[in-house]
Write an enzyme that holds these catalytic residues in place. Structure first.
Site, PDB file in Angstrom:
ATOM      1  N   SER A 147       0.835  -1.189   0.000  1.00 36.11           N
ATOM      2  CA  SER A 147       0.000   0.000   0.000  1.00 36.11           C
ATOM      3  C   SER A 147       0.881   1.254   0.000  1.00 36.11           C
ATOM      4  O   SER A 147       1.718   1.430  -0.886  1.00 36.11           O
ATOM      5  CB  SER A 147      -0.958  -0.044   1.206  1.00 36.11           C
ATOM      6  OG  SER A 147      -1.948   0.950   1.108  1.00 36.11           O
TER       7      SER A 147
ATOM      8  N   ASP B   5      -9.530  -5.230  -4.994  1.00 34.22           N
ATOM      9  CA  ASP B   5      -9.073  -4.254  -3.997  1.00 34.22           C
ATOM     10  C   ASP B   5     -10.038  -3.069  -3.950  1.00 34.22           C
ATOM     11  O   ASP B   5     -10.160  -2.333  -4.926  1.00 34.22           O
ATOM     12  CB  ASP B   5      -7.656  -3.774  -4.360  1.00 34.22           C
ATOM     13  CG  ASP B   5      -6.988  -2.980  -3.251  1.00 34.22           C
ATOM     14  OD1 ASP B   5      -7.699  -2.273  -2.514  1.00 34.22           O
ATOM     15  OD2 ASP B   5      -5.746  -3.062  -3.133  1.00 34.22           O
TER      16      ASP B   5
ATOM     17  N   HIS C 256      -7.622  -5.726  -0.450  1.00 29.96           N
ATOM     18  CA  HIS C 256      -6.449  -4.923  -0.071  1.00 29.96           C
ATOM     19  C   HIS C 256      -5.681  -5.690   1.002  1.00 29.96           C
ATOM     20  O   HIS C 256      -5.720  -5.362   2.188  1.00 29.96           O
ATOM     21  CB  HIS C 256      -6.876  -3.535   0.418  1.00 29.96           C
ATOM     22  CG  HIS C 256      -5.758  -2.540   0.443  1.00 29.96           C
ATOM     23  ND1 HIS C 256      -5.096  -2.129  -0.701  1.00 29.96           N
ATOM     24  CD2 HIS C 256      -5.148  -1.877   1.465  1.00 29.96           C
ATOM     25  CE1 HIS C 256      -4.153  -1.258  -0.376  1.00 29.96           C
ATOM     26  NE2 HIS C 256      -4.158  -1.094   0.932  1.00 29.96           N
TER      27      HIS C 256
END
Length: 230
Positions: free
Chosen positions: A119, A174, A208
């Site tokens: 991320s 995601d 995610h």
């Protein structure tokens, strides 16, 4: 090194079992638990590689209603045209470069160091690798994007890392950093560095987060770039 905001970049390190001849520096952030990632790396580690997981500093994050949380830089929004925290991103990259310098002082050549992260940590890894003059082995960029992409040239970067190897991974489900971000990033990367050294892997059904196949792909990438030195 102390970061510009509260908190420090003192890393959690998984030392190598034997004399370590390569380092993998992985940053995580507000959207992930560093402890979980340290455990994930413990599951794929190679005995000659030291895995370093730095702490993100605690800072107020605009997207989080200005509440303080671990974050490498401020995030104002999560769309491709959102305003970005340019000074925060650049300061965070300088902090990562200082960690690389520390490993070099410890006897590891910079071309035996891989940057990576998930991320925001992956975004920072890409930005740092493309802006540093330290020659690196590679980048693992998981579920992320390229920050300040407008600051990069239209053609190849004039940098020591224009032939760097990049493994970019993304889940097709995601909800936080949509797959489109990954696709736009890989397209841009292929114009900035040698496109034949850029690998993009998409994981079906992954949100995610991570999955076992992704971690095995990361292991294969790291082990290929950092083979043992006799």
């Amino acid at each position: 090194p102390e970061s510009s905001s509260q908190g420090s970049l003192l890393p959690n390190a998984l030392p190598s079992c034997n004399k370590h001849t390569g380092s993998s520096l992985h940053g995580f952030n507000n959207f992930s638990t560093r402890h979980g990632w340290a455990e994930a790396f413990a599951g794929i580690r190679s005995s000659h590689i030291k895995y370093i997981c730095p702490h993100a500093p605690i800072m107020p994050v605009t997207l989080n209603m200005n509440m303080a949380m671990p974050s490498w830089f401020d995030i104002i929004g999560l769309s491709p045209d959102s305003q970005e925290d340019e000074s925060g991103i650049k300061q965070a990259a300088e902090n990562v470069k200082a960690l690389i310098d520390q490993e070099v002082k410890n006897g590891i050549p910079s071309n035996r160091i891989i940057l990576g992260g998930f991320s925001q940590g992956g975004a920072l890894s890409l930005y740092t690798a493309l802006t540093t003059q330290q020659k690196l082995a590679g980048v693992t960029a998981l579920s992320c994007w390229l920050p300040l992409r407008g600051s990069f040239p239209q053609g190849p970067i004039n940098s020591t890392n224009r032939d760097i190897s990049v493994l970019q991974c993304h889940g097709d489900c995601d909800p936080l950093v949509p797959l489109m971000f990954g696709s736009l990033t890989v397209e841009k990367l292929k114009t900035l560095i040698n496109p034949s050294n850029v690998t993009f892997k998409i994981y079906e059904g992954m949100m995610h987060s991570s999955c076992q196949q992704e971690m095995m792909d990361v292991k294969q990438f790291i082990d290929k770039l950092l083979p043992p030195i006799d």
